[in-house]
Design an enzyme around this catalytic site. Sequence first.
Site, short mmCIF file in Angstrom:
data_model
loop_
_atom_site.label_atom_id
_atom_site.label_comp_id
_atom_site.label_asym_id
_atom_site.label_seq_id
_atom_site.Cartn_x
_atom_site.Cartn_y
_atom_site.Cartn_z
N TYR A 30 37.19 51.32 37.95
CA TYR A 30 36.23 50.38 38.53
C TYR A 30 36.95 49.40 39.46
O TYR A 30 36.52 49.18 40.59
CB TYR A 30 35.50 49.62 37.43
CG TYR A 30 34.55 48.58 37.98
CD1 TYR A 30 33.32 48.95 38.50
CD2 TYR A 30 34.91 47.23 38.01
CE1 TYR A 30 32.45 48.00 39.02
CE2 TYR A 30 34.06 46.28 38.54
CZ TYR A 30 32.82 46.66 39.05
OH TYR A 30 31.97 45.72 39.58
N LYS A 65 36.65 49.19 43.83
CA LYS A 65 36.34 48.00 44.63
C LYS A 65 37.50 47.65 45.57
O LYS A 65 37.29 47.15 46.68
CB LYS A 65 36.03 46.82 43.71
CG LYS A 65 34.79 47.01 42.84
CD LYS A 65 33.53 47.09 43.69
CE LYS A 65 32.28 47.08 42.84
NZ LYS A 65 31.04 47.09 43.66
#
Length: 345
Positions: A214, A218
């Site tokens: 995750y 990003k």
Amino acid sequence: MVGSKYLKPPTSKSHFDVFLYNQFRAKPQWPAPNVSLSDKTAIVTGGNTGLGYEAAVQLLGLGLSRLILAVRSPAKGEAAASQLRQLHSKAILEVWKLDMSSYNSVLAFARRVETEPSRIDIVLLNAGLTNFNFTKVESTGHEETIQVNYLSTMLLAVLLLPILKAKRSPGGEPARLTISSAALTLHAAFPNCDANPLLPSFDDPKTYKPQEHYRTSKLLAHMFLWNLVDYVSADDVIVNLADPAFVKGTGLVVRNATGIVVVFVKLFGALFGRTVKLGASCYIDAIVNKGKESHGCFLMSWNVHPFAAFLYTPEGQVVTRRLWDETMAELDFAGIRSILDSLRA
């Protein structure tokens, strides 16, 4: 105009220090009382729940005339739109299907945006996910977190740029494209950064770590923006990344979790999390308050912030270029090279 890549790299503060600042010390920057989005049209992806829904509420509260909720489930989107219509009966609300795990869905959505609305002023790419278990998208072969948070999001961003340029305010005001980000990127471990090729290295279930995937998904968006802004003028479209910090009650973390993880996340959120209203205000700040000075910037807690320190290193520059080249090759089917060249011309 100074993008984040021209700032000094961030100092080596721990993620704990960043977390404390974001959650307890940063001061919200709300829109001025005279701000009006009357006559403007906005798109919010993932707008049926959580931060996307609250961002829609705040945009409509500023007088937005037309809102398109881009959602994977039209039924859930219609339920959200029904609630929003009760709050803002004068606004035009539409629900359009968009599955960010599908390239075909992203392409179809972009074609619809190009064809239907006569005007588009604002796009908030909020849709994203985190998975506790490795999940492969069969149609692309990629791990789902990287697919949704990075590959499909960057594809949609590029596809929408020329449409935003063409359909922005008749007065020449630049359109806005804001992409959801996370402060976690600042301390992403990025263990596979030396992989060559890079993108396939995320698709191995043996090395899958949910939180790290995750964070890195990003971080990849930061790296892509580093190069993307060289093709886009802030006079046409202002592109930025906005971090809402850790927000309680969005369902992002617990959506695919079970048992003790759900209990821990909810308890941690109750103690330390921002409200959804406060978190979504970071998006609204990026869209409404910030101007051309935010083009190519990472906005954290209502302020312009440098990218992760890794991007400013010689090694980081090599990986950033590798990621750009691989992404161009991955998305070549959509003609994004020619789209970017046309924006630069």
